[in-house]
Design a protein around this motif. Structure first.
Motif, PDB file in Angstrom:
ATOM      1  N   ARG A  90       0.836  -1.212   0.000  1.00 57.34           N
ATOM      2  CA  ARG A  90       0.000   0.000   0.000  1.00 57.34           C
ATOM      3  C   ARG A  90       0.864   1.254   0.000  1.00 57.34           C
ATOM      4  O   ARG A  90       0.558   2.234  -0.677  1.00 57.34           O
ATOM      5  CB  ARG A  90      -0.908   0.029   1.233  1.00 57.34           C
ATOM      6  N   VAL A  91       1.934   1.247   0.790  1.00 55.66           N
ATOM      7  CA  VAL A  91       2.840   2.411   0.810  1.00 55.66           C
ATOM      8  C   VAL A  91       3.378   2.642  -0.597  1.00 55.66           C
ATOM      9  O   VAL A  91       3.422   3.768  -1.107  1.00 55.66           O
ATOM     10  CB  VAL A  91       4.004   2.174   1.799  1.00 55.66           C
ATOM     11  N   HIS A  92       3.755   1.555  -1.246  1.00 54.43           N
ATOM     12  CA  HIS A  92       4.335   1.633  -2.587  1.00 54.43           C
ATOM     13  C   HIS A  92       3.296   2.167  -3.595  1.00 54.43           C
ATOM     14  O   HIS A  92       3.564   3.097  -4.349  1.00 54.43           O
ATOM     15  CB  HIS A  92       4.830   0.244  -2.992  1.00 54.43           C
ATOM     16  N   ILE A  93       2.111   1.593  -3.548  1.00 54.75           N
ATOM     17  CA  ILE A  93       1.096   1.949  -4.547  1.00 54.75           C
ATOM     18  C   ILE A  93       0.638   3.389  -4.366  1.00 54.75           C
ATOM     19  O   ILE A  93       0.486   4.141  -5.334  1.00 54.75           O
ATOM     20  CB  ILE A  93      -0.104   0.981  -4.447  1.00 54.75           C
ATOM     21  N   HIS A  94       0.415   3.806  -3.105  1.00 59.76           N
ATOM     22  CA  HIS A  94      -0.150   5.137  -2.860  1.00 59.76           C
ATOM     23  C   HIS A  94       0.921   6.180  -2.611  1.00 59.76           C
ATOM     24  O   HIS A  94       0.592   7.300  -2.253  1.00 59.76           O
ATOM     25  CB  HIS A  94      -1.094   5.089  -1.646  1.00 59.76           C
ATOM     26  N   LYS A  95       2.195   5.775  -2.739  1.00 63.79           N
ATOM     27  CA  LYS A  95       3.312   6.680  -2.443  1.00 63.79           C
ATOM     28  C   LYS A  95       3.069   7.360  -1.087  1.00 63.79           C
ATOM     29  O   LYS A  95       3.161   8.591  -0.955  1.00 63.79           O
ATOM     30  CB  LYS A  95       3.437   7.765  -3.530  1.00 63.79           C
ATOM     31  N   ALA A  96       2.737   6.554  -0.106  1.00 71.08           N
ATOM     32  CA  ALA A  96       2.376   7.115   1.204  1.00 71.08           C
ATOM     33  C   ALA A  96       3.584   7.791   1.834  1.00 71.08           C
ATOM     34  O   ALA A  96       4.723   7.347   1.678  1.00 71.08           O
ATOM     35  CB  ALA A  96       1.860   6.006   2.104  1.00 71.08           C
ATOM     36  N   ARG A  97       3.308   8.888   2.559  1.00 75.88           N
ATOM     37  CA  ARG A  97       4.394   9.628   3.228  1.00 75.88           C
ATOM     38  C   ARG A  97       4.612   9.117   4.652  1.00 75.88           C
ATOM     39  O   ARG A  97       5.691   9.242   5.199  1.00 75.88           O
ATOM     40  CB  ARG A  97       4.045  11.128   3.285  1.00 75.88           C
ATOM     41  N   VAL A  98       3.522   8.585   5.255  1.00 75.09           N
ATOM     42  CA  VAL A  98       3.624   8.157   6.662  1.00 75.09           C
ATOM     43  C   VAL A  98       3.031   6.752   6.780  1.00 75.09           C
ATOM     44  O   VAL A  98       2.028   6.451   6.115  1.00 75.09           O
ATOM     45  CB  VAL A  98       2.833   9.113   7.586  1.00 75.09           C
TER      46      VAL A  98
END
Length: 1665
Positions: free
Chosen positions: A680-688
């Motif tokens: 999910r971090v990878h797909i959404h380019k999450a910052r946190v």
């Protein structure tokens, strides 16, 4: 594992893919370990690198843990020090083999020992544990493995071919088995080849996977392995550490057998032929290298384990305690996969199921002074204890909270703003079970739905215009973790409606069991306490969730235990009402009213609600925004529970404040796909990202070669449990794996928080390239004393902790002492963190008392003066402030175990236990640690779930190694280690272990362990000192000074006079004159046959209550004549010969007794052998016949056949029986004359009895004694010919025989005889006889009373309905030779009170071998009195009277009134001087009916004189006394006897022969047994004895066999608490195993002999360490 020899990075991609596939198959259980090894070896065979053996290089690996730099690398190298980098290409200094780490790490994401729920990984810790275990190499502990019966659990297939274990030594453990000189040399199978040496880096690599992950293949390869172990005689050390000189000299033995279990690490080098790549590599996976071990022999680890009874090697002729040789293969349970077999319930249980266990009374502690000081050995303080030396700490201030112009006035205002201005902006994305996005909630939708809900709550719940909810009401939010959207709407809807949301877990798991719904989560009723204390009456939930809740048959929601009545409201959109255009929610500026309540479970398991005010909620969001630098529109991935704690604060509240897009990853998705949050971090380019250590660990374990995942977008990875000491290695290991995926070291931000103080500290996101913060390497020893010491000397006992950053903005922090007043700590002292901040909890809702101690703390300085006015909140976190004001946390208050004044952290102990190779044993790393208070101190208990396939041997091996590791690293002893079947520990809603519930189950005996190890000997250090006995000075002066000069009267008592009766009328009335004239019973019988021939003396009843036989005076006389004639004719008996009477209880026995007297023989009554159990009962008969030198046997035809049967011949020699005369069909003959003895001192009969200590003793009873005794009983019980008495006793010895055969002939009363064995077929027989015949006096034994109590206890109503009444009974006397069993007589009186039994009726008698009847409660005189004595004094042979209910008090009942003509005196058994009133001593008796002496074939005259004709050493040296062998005391009471004098009561304490001498004190077995029987409802009966100074407790289990192991800790606890003794062995057996004689007395010596001869077939034998 073969990857050690192959460079994994060099393998072709398809091979790596196949390996990954193979790993997956193994983890899913689709392939066996053996098949896995085989396929893997085949795949890797072409790529194995064969390396020559080289001496290891140490210095070059400076970053590795074995470098000389101590425990952890310097900060600069932290990225490489804790775990090797992911591939050889990304780092120059890691050797090629370690590059395989990620493949190995990824193995078994599901099943490995600890992948689930174990956040406790620490590589450093694993190393320390291994080193600590290696230190134990020479210290061999003798650990006998517990014995288990196989039937308890299903056997596992591997075990089927394991040779059985031969545990303990020869007859006495004194014959210590010596360790063979070769030692138990560890070896790989003989087929191993040149091992590959390995650097410390790659060694630690295994620990990256964690201490408990998949390093099991070594053991598995070897245990399923190639060579079968060859049996070789090999001893086990039993108690002495042995060194192995030869073994040290020659390290290269070729092992003769292959051990069944392999230790965590192996010898470094063992040149051996024939390569076996998989095994080589696996063996190397466990190699440990340290410079000191370079030249020594291979570490002998099996021996280093507390010798867990070594590898399984059959020992010649060894016998396992508690197992008979014949069935040793089957009676020992060797597997425990937790599947109980249909437990065997023997039929004996059914009748004796415990209907009567009185509830434990709570001790009335407030009324009594606590006497701990007298009891407990207080350990002297150690002068070397480290003490804090720093200055007093100065409060630490966080940076000021920035004043930003656009902070909203309230959190709801933020939502209103974004809902109208940024309606399309995504607020929340929820995932489905596969990890794919399910729906996205925008800020517009969130706002409109929340407003709808607020409107509905306020206006639409009740009938027209009636408001159900008012602002400030509390509302429960019940939403599953998979539905964050509904929760968000409900939470904000409540805020907008100004009602207070109380988020809780969904009450039940969705599992249904056979009985319906199972309570999924532990502590459900505690949630009820929370709802009650918060006054919740309404619950909001979703439609799906509501459907899933259990319903009653009428369709209503089930009323959960402990919950208030709730109204359930469904909040799905379709049920909400759209508000009218003009309705707007009221959004006031944040004030101090509560905004929401967050639940929190305390250490004891109570669930309380922490109320957070609106202003605190807002300020906390502002502080988090400032500390984490949140920006509008960022994306945040949240893996935590969104209902509470960090998940709520960041993912729901701060997120809305900053218009953040939250992606919520539910727990269920993490279980199915641990990598989902990384994707999910990878797909959404999450910052946190918001995670816990376990999420880091799972992601790392599941990480395959995913080159496409990138974590470069993360600017902050918040580790919510970063405060835990074991989080360091999770963070490091995760960084190591994902650094190549763009993860920057400075983004990892551990933080510390608690429900009360909310966020305490958080590490701010770092600047790229800046040095990372330092680690603290602390000494565990210092920590246990609450001080901070940098660890220097012993690197094994060090704890590495990382900082959790700085204090939150706008907060002020102090550190105060965790116990006592909140005094400020010194700078080098560990204390509890207290916080003053607007952003914290306000109170425990509805609990003002508890609130004050937590939320209104004002710290004080050393002099006790408060340091200011402002209140602080206790955070429950223990820690200190490091350099640069960084905060370090070392534990939590609720995980604090205070043992002997030292503090230990439960989590640290869990980490140590997990570092001990739990792979083969512990299921998913599920280990819980807690402390239980036993004997004035906390005792540490570890409970772990055992893998279903773990072998008994592995489990025991693991347990014993955990003991050593914890002892070595934490310097604390464990009290108990238990393994329970997988998935049986109570769970918290998110799948963790519910500690308080586990502890409660442990203390209640409902944990059901499948393996247990108690170690009280090592950890109970506060036992009182053993008593040193003073030498006895025999001088009369010393005795007199002690007892008599002090104004005490001598302890003696006497019954009334047996002498002359002046009143002639009374003589006539009592029909006494003939018996007064006749000295002999034979004369009395003849006289009765002449004067009153048809008077019925005896009536014998059968099981139906029908009189099957009666005997009038003349019938008895004639029958006796026939027998006398037969004796003289058939038996050619001479006068004075002994004749054995072998009859069932009945009139035949009585007739043959008088027949013998008529013929001038001496009768010896013997209990006939049991036809179904000849092997056990016939030898006793034979022995009495031999010892009494009987010339003839009188018996019935049936018994004669049995004596001559083949079955009898198998047990005894039937050819040597004396003449056997069957008395069934005798001709009518009269003897030529009836024998009259020349003097009354001639022997009338012999009384043989087996004592409880297993001694057969026969005593001689003279004619004079017989008539004196009968007369005494006649006077005491007022017996005359018109009276009827009922006797339900065995008629073979003692007072039972006298009442059955002699008393009626003497006194003329009618005796109704009830053979006790008839009660087995008809339980109410005795009681219905009493009712039917209106009996006033009855005599029974304890076994009869117990049968009635247990069997009829529940049937009193039925009996009453049948018209059974006991109101006629005036006296019911229990005939016994022991201390009165007060609890049994009380229970009997209470139970049958409803049938009219007078509580005064039940009393006891007392007799002994030297005098058959000393006390007997008669018809007149005072009721038996009861006193309470102090048990501690009793152990010192003193009597101290205390009040009822005092701690350690023991109730004693008077043993009936002393018979006429009897005098007793209490004597010191050593000095033989008389003692004073209320002093404990031996009871001596003087009476005309004492026995004349022992009948013995050895002629021990000294014993004769000593026991029957002994004199006091001073006082009254003329009187001859008989020694009873019982301890007791005489106490003058306030009651008056018949003559108007004060009554002297005799209290019997117990038999001298039976007492146990332990620690210099005297214990009575019955006291310990009473405590043990109270310990658990499944204990039917118990018995204790000693064996080589160990106390052995045998308990009969009347429940299912899976309760067996629950009893072990409970029995140990209760004996320690109440008797200050450590139980050495606990034996759990089936009901009916403890032998009990006909009088209902336990035959403890028989039991001991059976135990030592392994004839008990125990369910379980636990050897307490």
């Amino acid at each position: 594992m073969a990857d050690r020899g192959a460079d994994m990075s060099a393998l072709p991609k398809e091979v790596r893919d196949q390996l990954a596939e193979l790993d997956l198959e193994l983890s899913e259980g689709d392939i066996t370990q053996k098949g896995y090894e085989k396929k893997r070896t085949k795949l890797l065979a072409p790529y194995i690198i064969q390396t020559p053996v080289e001496p290891p290089q140490y210095e070059s690996q400076a970053s590795g843990p074995s470098s000389s730099s101590g425990h952890a690398p310097p900060p600069s190298s932290s990225s490489s020090g804790h775990a090797p980098p992911p591939s050889s290409s990304s780092s120059g200094h890691a050797p090629p083999p370690s590059s395989s780490s990620r493949y190995r790490r990824s193995r078994r994401p599901h099943r490995s020992g600890g992948t689930r729920d174990d956040r406790y990984r620490s590589d450093i810790h694993s190393e320390a544990v291994q080193a600590a275990l290696a230190k134990h190499k020479e210290e061999k502990m003798a650990l006998p493995m517990p014995t288990k019966r196989r039937s308890t659990y299903v056997q596992s297939p591997i075990e089927a071919r394991t040779p059985p274990d031969s545990s303990s030594g020869s007859e006495d453990e004194a014959s210590v088995r010596r360790q063979g000189s070769v030692g138990v040399l560890l070896g790989a199978p003989p087929s191993l080849a040149q091992p590959n040496l390995q650097s410390p880096d790659s060694w630690i690599n295994r620990s990256v996977q964690g201490s408990s992950t998949s390093s099991s293949s070594a053991s598995s390869t070897l245990s399923h392995g190639e060579g079968k172990p060859q049996s070789q005689p090999q001893s086990h050390p039993q108690s002495q550490p042995q060194s192995h000189p030869q073994a040290q000299a020659q390290p290269q033995y070729k092992p003769q057998y292959q051990p069944q279990y392999q230790p965590q690490y192996q010898p470094q080098y063992q040149p051996q032929p024939q390569p076996h790549p998989a095994a080589v590599a696996e063996m190397l996976a466990h190699t440990r290298i340290a410079p000191s071990e370079n030249r020594g022999p291979p570490p002998d680890v099996t021996a280093a384990a507390p010798q867990v009874r070594g590898p399984r090697v059959d020992l010649p002729n060894a016998v396992v305690r508690g197992m008979s040789r014949g069935q040793s293969r089957s009676s020992m349970m060797e597997t425990a996969d937790g599947v109980p077999v249909n437990s065997r319930v023997s039929t004996k249980i059914q009748q004796l199921l415990n209907t009567l266990k009185r509830p434990k009374r709570p001790p009335l502690s407030e009324f009594f002074m606590d006497d701990t000081e007298e009891i407990v050995e207080v350990p002297q303080p150690d002068p070397n204890t480290p003490r804090p030396e720093g200055r007093q700490i100065i409060p630490v201030k966080g940076e000021p909270l920035g004043v930003v112009s656009n902070w909203p006035p309230a959190l709801q205002a933020s939502l209103a703003r974004w809902g109208s201005t940024q309606a399309k902006s995504p607020a929340l994305t929820a995932l489905d079970i596969t990890g794919k996005p399910l729906y996205t909630l925008t800020y517009g939708k969130l706002w409109s739905r929340s407003v709808k809900l607020a409107y509905t709550l306020l206006n639409k719940l009740g009938p027209k215009n009636e408001q159900v909810l008012k602002p400030g009401d509390r509302v429960a939010l019940v939403y599953p973790n998979s539905d964050p959207g509904m929760f968000w709407v409900a939470f904000y809807g409540c805020l907008l409606a100004e009602v207070i949301p109380v988020p809780i877990e969904v009450p039940l798991s969705r599992k249904t069991t056979a009985t319906g719904w199972s309570l999924g989560d532990a502590g459900n009723s505690q949630v009820g306490f929370l709802l009650g204390s918060c006054g919740v009456g309404l619950a909001l939930t979703s439609e799906i969730c509501l459907k899933g809740l259990p319903k009653t048959p009428t369709g209503e929601i089930l009323q959960f235990k402990g919950w208030p009545r709730l109204k359930w409201v469904v909040t799905d959109s379709k049920y909400l009402t759209k508000p009218s255009k003009d309705w707007q929610p009221h959004i006031p500026t944040a004030n101090t009213d509560p905004a929401y309540i967050e639940y929190k479970a305390s250490k004891e398991g109570t669930v309380m609600g922490v109320a957070v005010s609106k202003v605190a909620m807002l300020t906390h969001c502002q502080a988090l925004t400032q500390a984490c630098n949140y920006c509008e529109g960022e994306t945040l991935v949240n893996v935590l529970d969104f209902k509470k704690d960090m998940g709520l604060w960041h993912g729901v509240l701060a997120a809305v404040m900053n218009r953040i897009h939250t992606i919520s990853v539910p727990y269920a998705v993490m279980k199915a796909c641990p990598l989902s949050w990384v994707q999910r971090v990878h797909i959404h380019k999450a910052r946190v990202a918001l995670v816990k250590c376990r999420d880091l660990h799972w992601a790392m374990m599941a990480h395959r070669d995913q080159r496409d995942t990138s974590l470069a977008s993360l600017r902050m990875l918040i580790v919510a449990d970063g405060a835990n000491p074991w989080s360091v290695s999770s963070c490091d290991a995760f960084l190591n794996v994902f650094q190549s995926h763009g993860l920057k070291p400075e983004v990892i931000c551990p933080c510390a928080a608690s429900p009360e103080a909310m966020t305490v500290a958080i590490r701010r996101p770092g600047v790229p390239g800046a040095p990372l913060p330092a680690r603290a390497i602390l000494s565990m020893g210092g920590l246990s004393h609450g001080v901070i010491r940098v660890n220097t000397e012993d690197k094994n006992s060090a704890l590495t902790v990382q900082d959790v950053g700085h204090v939150m903005p706008g907060a002020l922090m102090c550190i105060v002492k965790p116990e006592g007043p909140p005094q400020l700590c010194k700078t080098d002292e560990i204390g509890e963190i207290v916080i003053n901040s607007r952003a914290g909890g306000n109170m425990y809702y509805g609990l003002p008392g508890v609130t004050k101690n937590t939320f209104e703390v004002i710290p004080v300085n050393t002099s006790g003066a408060p340091i200011g006015e402002i209140p602080f909140v206790r955070s429950g976190l223990l820690g200190f402030v490091g350099p640069g004001s960084l905060i370090f946390i070392v534990g939590k208050n609720e995980g604090l175990l205070m043992v002997s004044g030292r503090r230990h952290n439960a989590d640290d102990l869990v980490a140590t236990a997990l570092a001990v190779e739990p792979v083969k044993t512990v299921y998913r790393g599920r280990i819980s640690v807690f402390s239980a208070t036993v004997f004035y101190d906390e005792r540490i208990v570890i409970v772990a779930e055992q893998r279903p396939d773990a072998s008994e041997e592995d489990s025991f091996q693991w347990m014993s190694r955990v003991l050593q590791a914890i002892d070595s690293i934490h310097q604390v002893g464990l009290y108990c280690l238990a393994l329970v079947p997988a998935n049986t520990l109570p769970k918290t809603p998110l799948g963790g272990i519910h500690i308080s519930e586990t502890k409660q189950n442990f203390l209640d005996g409902t944990l059901h362990p499948c393996n247990i190890l108690m170690c009280p000997h090592t950890c109970v250090t506060n036992l009182p000192k053993p008593r040193q006995k003073q030498p006895v000075g025999v001088g009369p002066a010393s005795i007199m000074v002690g007892n008599l000069v002090a104004g005490k009267r001598i302890a003696q008592a006497a019954g009334r006079d047996l002498g002359m009766i002046e009143d002639q009328d009374l003589v006539r009335k009592l029909c006494m004159w003939p018996t007064m004239m006749h000295q002999f019973l034979t004369e009395a019988l003849q006289w009765r046959a002449q004067t009153d021939p048809d008077h019925v003396l005896y009536v014998l009843l059968n099981a139906k209550g029908v009189a099957v036989c009666t005997a009038t005076s003349v019938q008895l006389h004639k029958r006796a004549e026939k027998i006398a004639a037969a004796l003289t004719e058939k038996g050619s008996i001479n006068t004075g010969d002994n004749v054995v009477l072998l009859y069932p209880p009945g009139v035949d026995l009585i007739a043959s007794f008088y027949g013998c007297l008529y013929a001038g023989c001496v009768p010896v009554t013997v209990r006939p052998p049991h036809p179904q159990n000849l092997a056990a009962t016939l030898p006793t008969v034979r022995m009495i016949i031999d010892v009494s030198k009987a010339a003839s046997i009188l018996t019935t035809q049936n018994l004669m056949r049995i004596l001559r049967s083949k079955e009898a011949a198998a047990t005894v020699n039937i050819k040597t029986w004396p003449t056997i005369i069957d008395t069934d069909d005798l001709p009518r003959r009269r003897p030529s004359q009836i024998y009259k003895p020349p003097t009354a001192e001639m022997i009338a009969y012999l009384d043989f009895s087996v004592s409880t200590t297993g001694m057969l003793t026969g005593v001689k009873i003279s004619h004079a004694a017989v008539s004196a005794l009968c007369r005494s009983i006649k006077l005491q019980c007022e017996l005359y010919s018109s009276r009827q008495i009922a006797i339900c006793l065995d008629p073979y010895c003692g007072l039972g025989f006298v009442l059955w055969c002699l008393a009626s002939v003497y006194s003329g009363h009618q005796s109704i005889l009830i053979p006790p064995f008839e009660l087995e077929t008809c339980l109410p027989l005795w009681l219905s006889t009493l009712s039917q015949y209106r009996i006033r006096d009855t005599f029974c034994s304890y076994s009869v009373m117990e049968l009635c109590t247990k069997g009829l206890g529940t049937q009193t109503e039925i009996l009453k309905a049948r018209g059974l009444s006991l109101s006629c009974v005036r006296s019911c006397v229990v005939i016994a030779e022991e201390r009165p069993r007060l609890s049994l007589t009380h229970s009997f009186s209470k139970l049958f009170k409803d049938l009219g039994l007078s509580p005064r009726a039940v009393s006891t008698a007392f007799g002994s071998r030297v005098n058959l009847a000393i006390c007997l409660q008669g018809t007149t005189g005072p009721d038996p009195s009861t006193v309470f004595v102090d048990m501690k004094s009793l152990r010192h042979d003193r009597v101290r009277l205390v009040e009822r209910g005092a701690p350690q008090s023991l109730p004693l009942m008077e043993s009936g009134k002393i018979l006429p003509g009897v005098r007793v005196i209490i004597v010191n058994p050593e000095t033989r001087g008389p003692l004073g009133d209320s002093h404990l001593g031996e009871i001596w008796v003087n009476s005309p009916h004492s026995a004349s002496g022992y009948y013995t074939i050895y002629g021990e005259e000294s014993l004769q004189a000593d026991h029957f004709n002994t004199k006091l050493s001073f006082g009254d040296p003329q009187t001859l006394w008989a020694r009873t062998g019982y301890l007791g005391f005489v106490k003058r009471t306030e009651l008056l006897d018949a003559s108007g004098d004060r009554h002297d009561a005799l209290f019997v304490v117990g038999s001298l022969d039976e007492t146990l001498e332990l620690r210099g004190l005297r214990y009575h077995p019955i006291d310990i047994e009473t405590s043990v029987s109270r310990a658990h409802r499944s204990i039917a009966e118990s018995a204790v004895f000693t064996w080589t100074n160990l106390l052995v407790v045998v308990s009969e289990l009347c429940g299912s066999e899976q309760d067996a192991l629950d009893l072990v800790p409970l029995v140990t606890n209760v004996v320690l608490e109440e008797h200050h003794l450590i139980v050495g062995v606990v034996v759990i057996v089936d009901p009916g195993v403890i032998p009990i004689n006909s009088r209902g007395e336990k035959q403890r010596m028989h039991l001991r002999d059976s135990f030592l001869a392994d004839q008990l077939d125990p369910i379980y034998v636990a050897y307490n360490m």
